[in-house]
Motif scaffolding. Structure first.
Motif, PDB file in Angstrom:
ATOM      1  N   LEU A 102     -22.180  22.416 -14.497  1.00 58.90           N
ATOM      2  CA  LEU A 102     -21.014  22.396 -15.380  1.00 58.90           C
ATOM      3  C   LEU A 102     -19.770  22.059 -14.558  1.00 58.90           C
ATOM      4  CD1 LEU A 102     -19.647  23.001 -18.141  1.00 58.90           C
ATOM      5  CD2 LEU A 102     -19.459  25.385 -17.399  1.00 58.90           C
ATOM      6  N   GLY A 103     -19.111  20.974 -14.893  1.00 59.33           N
ATOM      7  CA  GLY A 103     -17.889  20.578 -14.182  1.00 59.33           C
ATOM      8  C   GLY A 103     -16.762  21.550 -14.484  1.00 59.33           C
ATOM      9  N   LEU A 104     -16.038  21.997 -13.439  1.00 55.76           N
ATOM     10  CA  LEU A 104     -14.932  22.956 -13.625  1.00 55.76           C
ATOM     11  C   LEU A 104     -13.572  22.355 -13.284  1.00 55.76           C
ATOM     12  CD1 LEU A 104     -16.498  26.220 -12.077  1.00 55.76           C
ATOM     13  CD2 LEU A 104     -16.555  25.464 -14.460  1.00 55.76           C
ATOM     14  N   ALA A 105     -13.495  21.556 -12.231  1.00 53.46           N
ATOM     15  CA  ALA A 105     -12.209  20.961 -11.827  1.00 53.46           C
ATOM     16  C   ALA A 105     -12.458  19.678 -11.055  1.00 53.46           C
ATOM     17  CB  ALA A 105     -11.415  21.939 -10.952  1.00 53.46           C
ATOM     18  N   GLY A 106     -11.491  18.755 -11.138  1.00 53.20           N
ATOM     19  CA  GLY A 106     -11.611  17.495 -10.406  1.00 53.20           C
ATOM     20  C   GLY A 106     -12.577  16.534 -11.072  1.00 53.20           C
ATOM     21  N   GLU A 107     -12.853  15.453 -10.355  1.00 54.65           N
ATOM     22  CA  GLU A 107     -13.691  14.378 -10.900  1.00 54.65           C
ATOM     23  C   GLU A 107     -14.822  14.090  -9.929  1.00 54.65           C
ATOM     24  OE1 GLU A 107     -13.064  12.775 -13.818  1.00 54.65           O
ATOM     25  OE2 GLU A 107     -11.342  14.115 -14.106  1.00 54.65           O
ATOM     26  N   GLY A 108     -15.996  13.884 -10.465  1.00 57.67           N
ATOM     27  CA  GLY A 108     -17.112  13.587  -9.580  1.00 57.67           C
ATOM     28  C   GLY A 108     -18.176  12.761 -10.255  1.00 57.67           C
ATOM     29  N   MET A 109     -19.258  12.592  -9.538  1.00 57.48           N
ATOM     30  CA  MET A 109     -20.403  11.878 -10.087  1.00 57.48           C
ATOM     31  C   MET A 109     -21.660  12.622  -9.655  1.00 57.48           C
ATOM     32  SD  MET A 109     -21.510   7.938  -9.518  1.00 57.48           S
ATOM     33  CE  MET A 109     -20.051   7.239 -10.227  1.00 57.48           C
ATOM     34  N   LEU A 110     -22.573  12.770 -10.598  1.00 54.26           N
ATOM     35  CA  LEU A 110     -23.880  13.357 -10.301  1.00 54.26           C
ATOM     36  C   LEU A 110     -24.876  12.211 -10.208  1.00 54.26           C
ATOM     37  CD1 LEU A 110     -26.039  15.635 -10.187  1.00 54.26           C
ATOM     38  CD2 LEU A 110     -25.859  15.786 -12.676  1.00 54.26           C
ATOM     39  N   LEU A 111     -25.546  12.108  -9.054  1.00 51.29           N
ATOM     40  CA  LEU A 111     -26.590  11.089  -8.865  1.00 51.29           C
ATOM     41  C   LEU A 111     -27.933  11.772  -9.018  1.00 51.29           C
ATOM     42  CD1 LEU A 111     -25.934   8.960  -5.643  1.00 51.29           C
ATOM     43  CD2 LEU A 111     -25.705   8.249  -8.028  1.00 51.29           C
ATOM     44  N   LEU A 112     -28.825  11.143  -9.764  1.00 46.34           N
ATOM     45  CA  LEU A 112     -30.164  11.697  -9.974  1.00 46.34           C
ATOM     46  C   LEU A 112     -31.190  10.632  -9.631  1.00 46.34           C
ATOM     47  CD1 LEU A 112     -28.699  12.664 -13.222  1.00 46.34           C
ATOM     48  CD2 LEU A 112     -30.066  14.442 -12.205  1.00 46.34           C
ATOM     49  N   MET A 113     -32.297  11.037  -9.016  1.00 44.75           N
ATOM     50  CA  MET A 113     -33.294  10.033  -8.640  1.00 44.75           C
ATOM     51  C   MET A 113     -34.710  10.597  -8.710  1.00 44.75           C
ATOM     52  SD  MET A 113     -33.506   7.783  -5.133  1.00 44.75           S
ATOM     53  CE  MET A 113     -34.121   9.122  -4.125  1.00 44.75           C
ATOM     54  N   LEU A 114     -35.605   9.805  -9.288  1.00 45.20           N
ATOM     55  CA  LEU A 114     -37.031  10.139  -9.269  1.00 45.20           C
ATOM     56  C   LEU A 114     -37.635   9.629  -7.958  1.00 45.20           C
ATOM     57  CD1 LEU A 114     -38.072   9.182 -12.917  1.00 45.20           C
ATOM     58  CD2 LEU A 114     -37.940  11.499 -11.933  1.00 45.20           C
ATOM     59  N   GLU A 115     -38.835  10.103  -7.617  1.00 43.25           N
ATOM     60  CA  GLU A 115     -39.418   9.721  -6.323  1.00 43.25           C
ATOM     61  C   GLU A 115     -39.729   8.235  -6.218  1.00 43.25           C
ATOM     62  OE1 GLU A 115     -41.493  12.949  -3.747  1.00 43.25           O
ATOM     63  OE2 GLU A 115     -41.740  13.511  -5.839  1.00 43.25           O
ATOM     64  N   ASP A 116     -39.851   7.536  -7.345  1.00 39.13           N
ATOM     65  CA  ASP A 116     -40.082   6.085  -7.268  1.00 39.13           C
ATOM     66  C   ASP A 116     -38.775   5.303  -7.122  1.00 39.13           C
ATOM     67  OD1 ASP A 116     -38.863   6.158  -9.732  1.00 39.13           O
ATOM     68  OD2 ASP A 116     -40.567   5.365 -10.864  1.00 39.13           O
ATOM     69  N   GLY A 117     -37.651   6.005  -6.969  1.00 41.57           N
ATOM     70  CA  GLY A 117     -36.362   5.333  -6.759  1.00 41.57           C
ATOM     71  C   GLY A 117     -35.568   5.098  -8.033  1.00 41.57           C
ATOM     72  N   THR A 118     -36.120   5.450  -9.192  1.00 46.30           N
ATOM     73  CA  THR A 118     -35.364   5.332 -10.444  1.00 46.30           C
ATOM     74  C   THR A 118     -34.098   6.182 -10.338  1.00 46.30           C
ATOM     75  OG1 THR A 118     -37.418   5.107 -11.667  1.00 46.30           O
ATOM     76  CG2 THR A 118     -35.457   5.678 -12.949  1.00 46.30           C
ATOM     77  N   LEU A 119     -32.943   5.553 -10.608  1.00 46.32           N
ATOM     78  CA  LEU A 119     -31.669   6.228 -10.369  1.00 46.32           C
ATOM     79  C   LEU A 119     -30.858   6.347 -11.657  1.00 46.32           C
ATOM     80  CD1 LEU A 119     -30.160   6.880  -7.461  1.00 46.32           C
ATOM     81  CD2 LEU A 119     -28.563   5.234  -8.390  1.00 46.32           C
ATOM     82  N   ARG A 120     -30.166   7.450 -11.825  1.00 51.55           N
ATOM     83  CA  ARG A 120     -29.223   7.630 -12.928  1.00 51.55           C
ATOM     84  C   ARG A 120     -27.955   8.234 -12.342  1.00 51.55           C
ATOM     85  NH1 ARG A 120     -32.409   5.063 -14.998  1.00 51.55           N
ATOM     86  NH2 ARG A 120     -33.610   5.320 -16.908  1.00 51.55           N
ATOM     87  N   SER A 121     -26.814   7.955 -12.984  1.00 55.20           N
ATOM     88  CA  SER A 121     -25.580   8.607 -12.550  1.00 55.20           C
ATOM     89  C   SER A 121     -24.848   9.142 -13.770  1.00 55.20           C
ATOM     90  CB  SER A 121     -24.692   7.626 -11.782  1.00 55.20           C
ATOM     91  OG  SER A 121     -24.290   6.577 -12.619  1.00 55.20           O
ATOM     92  N   ILE A 122     -24.243  10.300 -13.622  1.00 53.12           N
ATOM     93  CA  ILE A 122     -23.498  10.940 -14.719  1.00 53.12           C
ATOM     94  C   ILE A 122     -22.099  11.257 -14.202  1.00 53.12           C
ATOM     95  CG2 ILE A 122     -23.372  12.967 -16.218  1.00 53.12           C
ATOM     96  CD1 ILE A 122     -26.401  13.150 -16.085  1.00 53.12           C
ATOM     97  N   PRO A 123     -21.059  10.670 -14.823  1.00 52.64           N
ATOM     98  CA  PRO A 123     -19.693  11.053 -14.429  1.00 52.64           C
ATOM     99  C   PRO A 123     -19.462  12.511 -14.804  1.00 52.64           C
ATOM    100  CG  PRO A 123     -19.701   9.166 -15.954  1.00 52.64           C
ATOM    101  CD  PRO A 123     -21.078   9.732 -15.947  1.00 52.64           C
TER     102      PRO A 123
END
Ligand code: S6P
Ligand code: ZN
Length: 193
Positions: A102-123
């Motif tokens: 849960l984001g509380l302050a500031g700005e960031g990005m969450l990077l997610l990756m499966l073991e085969d390299g599939t990548l997702r990002s969530i602001p």
């Protein structure tokens, strides 16, 4: 039997937790391997010293099945060789364990990756509740100019596997391009031909 119920106070602005009994500090020298540009790391260490990259404040709870662990993470703003400050990142040792951020302050990005390299990002910004499903490695990045603060909760028996990410990194790097975050392929990440 479990544990005794209790409540801690979390400051949403700076992520501090009242009477935290687990505090982890990650300085640049300890997390240098996450950055592509090792010469930039050396320059920062000699010019300005061992800068603080992030802290984790938590409660000392047993890492047992059935428990829910939680903490706050505070990532300081800054870049290293064009890459934003970030956490080491990990898979859960038990891959079938998820997590909530849960984001509380500031700005960031969450990077997610499966073991085969599939990548997702969530602001991430204050109020973003991010679902990290089982099997996804996760890393957070501060893409803003102030500390990025978030809360996490995860199953007590999840454990942490840092080694896999230490070896290869994530499939993409998060770099600053014209003052904004951009994802570019990580040359160190092994790709199938
Ligand atoms: C724990 C959870 C977070 C991170 C923290 C620091 O499962 O994902 O609390 O531990 O954000 O990141 P890292 O990758 O150094 O553990
Ligand atoms: Zn985790």
């Amino acid at each position: 039997m479990g544990t005794t119920p209790f409540g801690l106070e979390i400051n949403f602005q700076n992520g501090l937790v009242s009477t935290p009994n687990v505090i982890t500090e990650r300085r640049l020298s300890q997390v240098r391997r996450v950055y592509r540009d090792q010469a930039a790391v050396d320059r920062i260490l000699s010019d300005e010293g061992d800068r603080l990259v992030y802290q984790v404040y938590g409660a000392d709870l047993p890492e047992d099945e059935g428990q829910v662990l939680y903490c706050t993470t505070i990532i300081q703003p800054g870049t290293v060789g064009g890459e934003y400050h970030m956490t080491k990142g990990h898979y859960h040792a038990r891959r079938d364990r998820g997590e909530v951020y849960l984001g509380l302050a500031g700005e960031g990005m969450l990077l997610l990756m499966l073991e085969d390299g599939t990548l997702r990002s969530i602001p991430m910004h204050p109020g973003t509740a991010a679902h990290i499903p089982p099997y996804w490695a996760h890393r957070t990045v501060n893409t803003g100019n102030v500390p990025f603060v978030f809360f996490s909760a995860w199953p007590g028996d999840a454990g942490h596997d840092y080694g896999t990410i230490e070896d290869t990194g994530f499939a993409d790097l998060v770099v600053e391009a014209h003052g904004k975050p951009a994802l570019i392929p990580n040359p160190r990440f092994p790709r199938k031909p």
